[in-house]
Design a protein around this motif. Structure first.
Motif, PDB file in Angstrom:
ATOM      1  N   LEU A 336      76.947  65.535 -38.299  1.00 23.71           N
ATOM      2  CA  LEU A 336      76.763  65.399 -36.855  1.00 23.71           C
ATOM      3  C   LEU A 336      78.056  65.669 -36.099  1.00 23.71           C
ATOM      4  O   LEU A 336      78.040  66.279 -35.015  1.00 23.71           O
ATOM      5  CB  LEU A 336      76.249  63.995 -36.521  1.00 23.71           C
ATOM      6  N   LEU A 337      79.183  65.227 -36.657  1.00 21.03           N
ATOM      7  CA  LEU A 337      80.469  65.495 -36.019  1.00 21.03           C
ATOM      8  C   LEU A 337      80.726  66.994 -35.933  1.00 21.03           C
ATOM      9  O   LEU A 337      81.116  67.515 -34.875  1.00 21.03           O
ATOM     10  CB  LEU A 337      81.588  64.807 -36.805  1.00 21.03           C
ATOM     11  N   GLY A 338      80.497  67.696 -37.036  1.00 21.97           N
ATOM     12  CA  GLY A 338      80.688  69.140 -37.019  1.00 21.97           C
ATOM     13  C   GLY A 338      79.725  69.836 -36.079  1.00 21.97           C
ATOM     14  O   GLY A 338      80.108  70.752 -35.341  1.00 21.97           O
ATOM     15  N   LEU A 339      78.454  69.390 -36.074  1.00 22.25           N
ATOM     16  CA  LEU A 339      77.460  69.992 -35.182  1.00 22.25           C
ATOM     17  C   LEU A 339      77.827  69.764 -33.725  1.00 22.25           C
ATOM     18  O   LEU A 339      77.686  70.664 -32.883  1.00 22.25           O
ATOM     19  CB  LEU A 339      76.079  69.406 -35.493  1.00 22.25           C
ATOM     20  N   THR A 340      78.324  68.565 -33.408  1.00 24.53           N
ATOM     21  CA  THR A 340      78.719  68.261 -32.031  1.00 24.53           C
ATOM     22  C   THR A 340      79.920  69.092 -31.607  1.00 24.53           C
ATOM     23  O   THR A 340      79.964  69.625 -30.485  1.00 24.53           O
ATOM     24  CB  THR A 340      79.034  66.766 -31.891  1.00 24.53           C
ATOM     25  N   LEU A 341      80.911  69.230 -32.491  1.00 26.69           N
ATOM     26  CA  LEU A 341      82.102  70.018 -32.158  1.00 26.69           C
ATOM     27  C   LEU A 341      81.747  71.491 -31.965  1.00 26.69           C
ATOM     28  O   LEU A 341      82.249  72.145 -31.037  1.00 26.69           O
ATOM     29  CB  LEU A 341      83.149  69.864 -33.261  1.00 26.69           C
TER      30      LEU A 341
END
Length: 356
Positions: A336-341
């Protein structure tokens, strides 16, 4: 005398610093209770979960007097993985998730397949939510339209109704024998001289079309989530539209701009600051949409519509593999962190609308 002068100078510096930081100290004093509460209910569970992900934490470790779970630094016992091999290590839970050993506990499990479907599920829903929401908001913003407030109140209903109830209602609608969806398709088909429709929306394994490698339950979930997701985008777009000065449209009309040109040159740029964060929120919400997936399709057929959060739920509540579930949750966090970034970088969600 020099010592007294030095002490006086030191006290003077301390007094000056104390006076300069009085406002800051008051602010920290007000923030301290919030930090304590956040540390107790948020940060401590997060760090504890990361620690759990490096152990074989299970049901036996839930007792107060239970021994600590096996870790890599415990050499007095044979720490076994799911296949019974003495290869336990700090990252063994992660290795079992990525390498394919987890199907020993969960049948038909493939992490990369679940992750791929999760991304396809998210990216196929949110664009529809945004496009439909903006178009409906533009239609409802038309001058002279009757019963605007009534329409807006009706469109809020999918947001007000709990997603759990929505999932149960749609599951009944997709029933192969008595569901309203098949009955409607049957009525349309018989009108043109066809037979009754008996599509098994939620348990048909093979895809309905050979060129689409997705089960029929995916389309059932897509239809239900479209109904559930676009009203939020409509509310956000409506607020953004009502903040646009009408003089801009009047000036554009005087200059000869068509409705399509006004929409692309005025409406889209000015609602972008509101719609981009809403779209990012929609991506995160759809990625973790547990209730609809679990209650409507149950991840089936054969886990073809399983997402990461439903798998983590099964690891905890069905398989009782708390250490593996903790590792799975850590993986979800970084995905999720990578997708958000990435979404933030592509859409520039944190930039001003007038930045170049």
């Amino acid at each position: 005398m020099a010592t007294l002068s030095g002490q006086s100078q030191s006290r003077s510096r301390f007094a000056n610093w104390w006076l300069r930081t009085s406002t800051t100290r008051i602010a920290w004093l007000y923030l301290l209770p919030a930090f304590l509460v956040m540390g107790l209910i948020t940060f401590y569970p997060l760090f504890y979960q990361v620690w759990m992900s490096t152990t074989d934490y299970g049901v036996a470790n839930l007792r107060v007097d239970a021994p600590l779970p096996n870790r890599a630094d415990q050499s007095e016992a044979c720490n076994t993985n799911m296949q019974g091999k003495c290869t336990w290590g700090v990252l063994d839970n992660y290795r079992q998730i990525f390498s394919g050993e987890l199907p020993v506990a969960i049948s038909n499990f493939n992490f990369w397949g679940v992750l791929t479907f999760n991304l396809v599920w998210t990216l196929s829903n949110v664009p529809f939510h945004v496009i439909i929401g903006v178009l409906v908001a533009v239609l409802l913003n038309t001058k002279g339209l009757w019963f605007k407030r009534v329409y807006r109140a009706i469109f809020v209903l999918p947001i007000v109704i709990p997603s759990l109830v929505v999932a149960v209602v749609w599951r009944n609608m997709f029933d192969p024998d008595y569901g309203s969806i098949n009955q409607l398709l049957t009525a349309i088909n018989q009108f043109f001289g066809g037979d009754a429709v008996t599509w098994r929306w939620l348990d048909q394994v093979n895809p309905p079309f050979s060129f689409i490698p997705l089960p029929l339950s995916f389309f059932a979930l897509l239809i239900a989530n479209l109904w559930l997701g676009w009203p939020f985008m409509t509310i956000v777009a409506t607020g953004a539209l009502q903040s646009i000065p009408g003089d801009l449209y009047e000036a554009a009309a005087i200059d000869g701009a068509s409705g399509r040109q006004q929409f692309s040159a005025i409406t889209v740029p000015l609602i972008r600051p509101a719609m981009i964060p809403a779209a990012v929120l929609g991506v995160i919400t759809t990625f973790n949409l547990f209730n609809l997936i679990y209650m409507l399709s149950g991840g089936g057929p054969l886990r073809q519509t399983e997402i990461l959060v439903t798998t983590a739920y099964r690891l905890v509540n069905e398989n009782r593999l708390y250490g593996v579930a903790a590792a799975f949750s850590v993986i979800i966090f970084f995905v999720l962190l990578g997708l958000t970034l990435i979404t933030n970088y592509i859409t520039r969600a944190t930039e001003r609308y007038d930045d170049n």
